[in-house]
Design an enzyme around this catalytic site. Structure first.
Site, PDB file in Angstrom:
ATOM      1  CE  LYS A   1      33.752 -16.636  17.312  1.00  0.00           C
ATOM      2  NZ  LYS A   1      33.905 -17.775  18.133  1.00  0.00           N
TER       3      LYS A   1
ATOM      4  CG  ASP B   1      35.021 -18.645  21.870  1.00  0.00           C
ATOM      5  OD1 ASP B   1      33.843 -18.518  21.974  1.00  0.00           O
ATOM      6  OD2 ASP B   1      35.153 -17.941  20.517  1.00  0.00           O
TER       7      ASP B   1
ATOM      8  N   GLY C   1      40.880 -23.255  12.023  1.00  0.00           N
ATOM      9  CA  GLY C   1      40.464 -21.507  12.168  1.00  0.00           C
ATOM     10  C   GLY C   1      40.517 -21.236  13.439  1.00  0.00           C
ATOM     11  N   GLY C   2      39.425 -20.276  13.745  1.00  0.00           N
ATOM     12  CA  GLY C   2      39.599 -19.451  14.873  1.00  0.00           C
ATOM     13  C   GLY C   2      39.428 -20.393  16.088  1.00  0.00           C
TER      14      GLY C   2
ATOM     15  N   GLY D   1      29.121 -28.873  21.796  1.00  0.00           N
ATOM     16  CA  GLY D   1      29.423 -27.639  22.466  1.00  0.00           C
ATOM     17  C   GLY D   1      28.744 -26.744  23.011  1.00  0.00           C
TER      18      GLY D   1
HETATM   19  P1  NAP Z   1      36.598 -21.176  10.871  1.00  0.00           P
HETATM   20  O1  NAP Z   1      37.440 -20.176  11.453  1.00  0.00           O
HETATM   21  O2  NAP Z   1      35.960 -20.924   9.839  1.00  0.00           O
HETATM   22  O3  NAP Z   1      37.313 -22.328  10.857  1.00  0.00           O
HETATM   23  C1  NAP Z   1      36.779 -23.660  10.458  1.00  0.00           C
HETATM   24  C2  NAP Z   1      37.763 -24.704  10.023  1.00  0.00           C
HETATM   25  O4  NAP Z   1      36.922 -25.835   9.530  1.00  0.00           O
HETATM   26  C3  NAP Z   1      38.884 -24.195   9.000  1.00  0.00           C
HETATM   27  O5  NAP Z   1      40.143 -25.063   9.293  1.00  0.00           O
HETATM   28  C4  NAP Z   1      37.922 -24.653   7.746  1.00  0.00           C
HETATM   29  O6  NAP Z   1      38.956 -24.895   6.836  1.00  0.00           O
HETATM   30  C5  NAP Z   1      37.517 -25.970   8.119  1.00  0.00           C
HETATM   31  N1  NAP Z   1      36.147 -26.320   7.284  1.00  0.00           N
HETATM   32  C6  NAP Z   1      35.286 -25.159   7.130  1.00  0.00           C
HETATM   33  N2  NAP Z   1      34.268 -25.739   6.344  1.00  0.00           N
HETATM   34  C7  NAP Z   1      34.591 -27.202   5.977  1.00  0.00           C
HETATM   35  C8  NAP Z   1      33.882 -28.168   5.421  1.00  0.00           C
HETATM   36  N3  NAP Z   1      32.876 -27.915   4.920  1.00  0.00           N
HETATM   37  N4  NAP Z   1      35.016 -29.285   5.168  1.00  0.00           N
HETATM   38  C9  NAP Z   1      36.086 -29.382   5.873  1.00  0.00           C
HETATM   39  N5  NAP Z   1      36.519 -28.393   6.500  1.00  0.00           N
HETATM   40  C10 NAP Z   1      35.909 -27.299   6.588  1.00  0.00           C
HETATM   41  O7  NAP Z   1      35.267 -21.388  11.817  1.00  0.00           O
HETATM   42  P2  NAP Z   1      35.515 -21.459  13.501  1.00  0.00           P
HETATM   43  O8  NAP Z   1      35.212 -20.242  14.339  1.00  0.00           O
HETATM   44  O9  NAP Z   1      37.004 -21.932  13.907  1.00  0.00           O
HETATM   45  O10 NAP Z   1      34.449 -22.404  13.979  1.00  0.00           O
HETATM   46  C11 NAP Z   1      34.805 -23.780  14.070  1.00  0.00           C
HETATM   47  C12 NAP Z   1      33.417 -24.620  14.348  1.00  0.00           C
HETATM   48  O11 NAP Z   1      33.487 -24.497  15.718  1.00  0.00           O
HETATM   49  C13 NAP Z   1      32.024 -23.964  14.163  1.00  0.00           C
HETATM   50  O12 NAP Z   1      31.092 -25.324  13.883  1.00  0.00           O
HETATM   51  C14 NAP Z   1      31.472 -23.025  15.169  1.00  0.00           C
HETATM   52  O13 NAP Z   1      30.119 -23.352  15.377  1.00  0.00           O
HETATM   53  C15 NAP Z   1      32.248 -24.162  16.313  1.00  0.00           C
HETATM   54  N6  NAP Z   1      32.412 -23.132  17.535  1.00  0.00           N
HETATM   55  C16 NAP Z   1      31.574 -23.623  18.556  1.00  0.00           C
HETATM   56  C17 NAP Z   1      31.849 -22.509  20.003  1.00  0.00           C
HETATM   57  C18 NAP Z   1      31.011 -23.033  21.065  1.00  0.00           C
HETATM   58  O14 NAP Z   1      31.185 -22.088  21.914  1.00  0.00           O
HETATM   59  N7  NAP Z   1      30.518 -24.317  20.933  1.00  0.00           N
HETATM   60  C19 NAP Z   1      32.639 -21.418  19.742  1.00  0.00           C
HETATM   61  C20 NAP Z   1      33.475 -21.207  18.586  1.00  0.00           C
HETATM   62  C21 NAP Z   1      33.219 -22.096  17.553  1.00  0.00           C
HETATM   63  P3  NAP Z   1      38.726 -24.341   5.138  1.00  0.00           P
HETATM   64  O15 NAP Z   1      38.392 -22.907   5.564  1.00  0.00           O
HETATM   65  O16 NAP Z   1      40.076 -24.226   4.341  1.00  0.00           O
HETATM   66  O17 NAP Z   1      37.856 -25.040   4.510  1.00  0.00           O
END
Ligand code: NAP
Length: 409
Positions: free
Chosen positions: A60, A97, A123-124, A217
């Site tokens: 993204k 989003d 994150g994003g 979600g």
């Molecule tokens: P991202 O950019 O990779 O961010 C994830 C965040 O969670 C980061 O702060 C990361 O920190 C932390 N994290 C990742 N794995 C972890 C673990 N095992 N234990 C503790 N912290 C952890 O991902 P994102 O795009 O923001 O997405 C986050 C979640 O939202 C995902 O589950 C995604 O499927 C969901 N999402 C859903 C929708 C929807 O339409 N429903 C849309 C967007 C995202 P570190 O990297 O420092 O570990």
């Protein structure tokens, strides 16, 4: 021509994506999955014949340098999930989003104006949530939950009114994990989890046990897809479409899990239901026998009921992570409290209610040795308490047909 336009989804691990099913319901265009390994993005964008595409983890941010234009929202959030081809062949990046999370918050937005939200993760998705909450005048703090750092949670954040999980903690296949205990936040009145698989994460189940409403979600996913389709097609789509798609996808993704007394017909009815719906059948008793390498009466005789229940919970832990299956369980599954959340996370629980006199107890160790009357008295209240739906058992075809019709399968 709408029908000849081509769209898709770019990301890394896409085999479990719900997006093709969602876009098929919006209809009228091709939508394909484009899984890319890191390093393949530039060549893909240069060569693709797509008219537009969605972007998911981990690209993204990476797509931004390929955009000749960015919507103000995508620029402010620093994340693009929708790419639109410009007339000159270049690309415009947008972020739907934002619309997705706005939809997830829904009518609750007004109630949280001036209140405090705690966003888990940085994150994003967290950036998108921050943008929406900021625009709605909901104050927010980010709890930097991370794979690398254990955060200090409670002193600073115990007063959060709303908790939003924007981490993947608890997402399939890591079901059952929660980034925080909602019980540590006594002011919390709503939990939103951006994860959509499982339908109910451990965080949501814990919240519900405390009487705190919780939403996953899936509504966000469907709303961002519908808004992306509006941008792709350059037209507004009907109001109510997001809710219709969300309900259909929810039904398709939930398992139908059958509980009931030994000999009530769970396996037979499960088979008929699988035939009627085209869903695969998973039978926990069969899987336990495979795992143990012996029949169920032999497991009871050689190792006892406790050992059998442990095997059953282990099998259940695996099969209840699945989506869109028919699951036939053993009669005693409701006697182990741990099984309740396993079932609730991603299944509609159906109790097959058959008169005691008609139960077939041949080859059923507990029914034969403990006695059917005692089992019946102990278990019927549990089936009723655990079930979302109860169906009277007639012949297998009628019962399976009734379940299919009532559940809209
Ligand atoms: P991202 O950019 O990779 O961010 C994830 C965040 O969670 C980061 O702060 C990361 O920190 C932390 N994290 C990742 N794995 C972890 C673990 N095992 N234990 C503790 N912290 C952890 O991902 P994102 O795009 O923001 O997405 C986050 C979640 O939202 C995902 O589950 C995604 O499927 C969901 N999402 C859903 C929708 C929807 O339409 N429903 C849309 C967007 C995202 P570190 O990297 O420092 O570990």
């Amino acid at each position: 021509m709408k029908g000849s336009r081509k769209y898709g989804l770019v990301g890394r691990h896409l085999s479990h994506s719900y997006s093709p099913a969602i876009h098929a319901m919006i209809g009228g265009y091709e939508y394909r999955l484009c899984p890319l390994e890191p390093g393949e993005l530039a060549d893909f964008i240069r060569a693709t014949d797509l008219d537009g595409f969605n972007v998911t983890i981990p690209y993204k941010k990476e797509v931004i340098p390929f955009c000749q234009e960015l919507s103000p929202r995508a620029a402010a959030i620093g994340s693009v999930n929708t790419m639109l081809r410009l007339p000159d062949g270049g690309w415009r990046g947008d972020n739907t989003d934002y619309d997705g999370f706005l939809h997830l918050l829904g009518a609750d937005a007004a109630a949280f104006c001036g209140k405090k939200a705690l966003i888990l993760g940085d994150g994003g998705a967290a950036a998108t949530v921050r943008a929406v909450l900021g625009d709605l005048n909901i104050s927010h703090e980010t709890l930097r939950i991370s794979r690398h750092v254990i955060p200090d949670i409670h002193d600073r954040h115990y007063d959060a009114d709303l908790i939003v999980n924007a981490t993947p903690v608890g997402m399939y296949p890591e079901n059952g994990k929660s980034p925080v205990d909602p019980g540590d936040f006594p002011a919390c009145r709503l939990v939103l989890d951006l994860i959509y698989n499982p339908a109910k994460t451990a965080l949501m189940l814990m919240a519900e046990r405390l009487g705190i409403p919780a939403r996953g979600g899936l509504g966000m996913l469907c709303a961002q897809a519908v808004r992306a389709a509006e941008l792709f097609l350059g037209e507004s789509l009907p109001e109510g479409l997001v809710d219709r798609i969300t309900e259909k996808i929810r039904r398709d993704m939930l398992n139908v899990l059958l509980v009931g007394m030994p000999g009530c017909g769970k396996t037979t009815i499960g088979r008929r239901l699988a035939g009627l719906t085209g869903r695969p059948l998973l039978d926990t008793d069969e899987l336990i026998q495979e795992k143990a390498g012996m029949s169920i009466p032999d497991i009871f005789e050689k190792h006892g009921e406790t050992y059998f229940r442990e095997l059953e919970t282990a099998v259940l832990r695996k099969v209840t992570k699945e989506s869109g299956k028919i699951i036939a369980t053993g009669g005693g599954v409701v006697t182990v409290p741990e099984n309740f959340d396993l079932i609730r996370q991603n299944s509609i629980c159906v109790f097959l209610d058959r008169e005691k006199e008609k139960l077939d107890i041949s080859g059923r160790p507990l029914s034969r040795f403990v006695g059917i009357d005692g089992l019946y008295r102990q278990r019927i209240p549990l089936y009723r308490a655990w079930a979302d739906f109860t169906f009277r058992v007639y012949d297998p075809d009628t019962t399976a047909g009734n379940i299919k019709k009532e559940l809209g399968l």
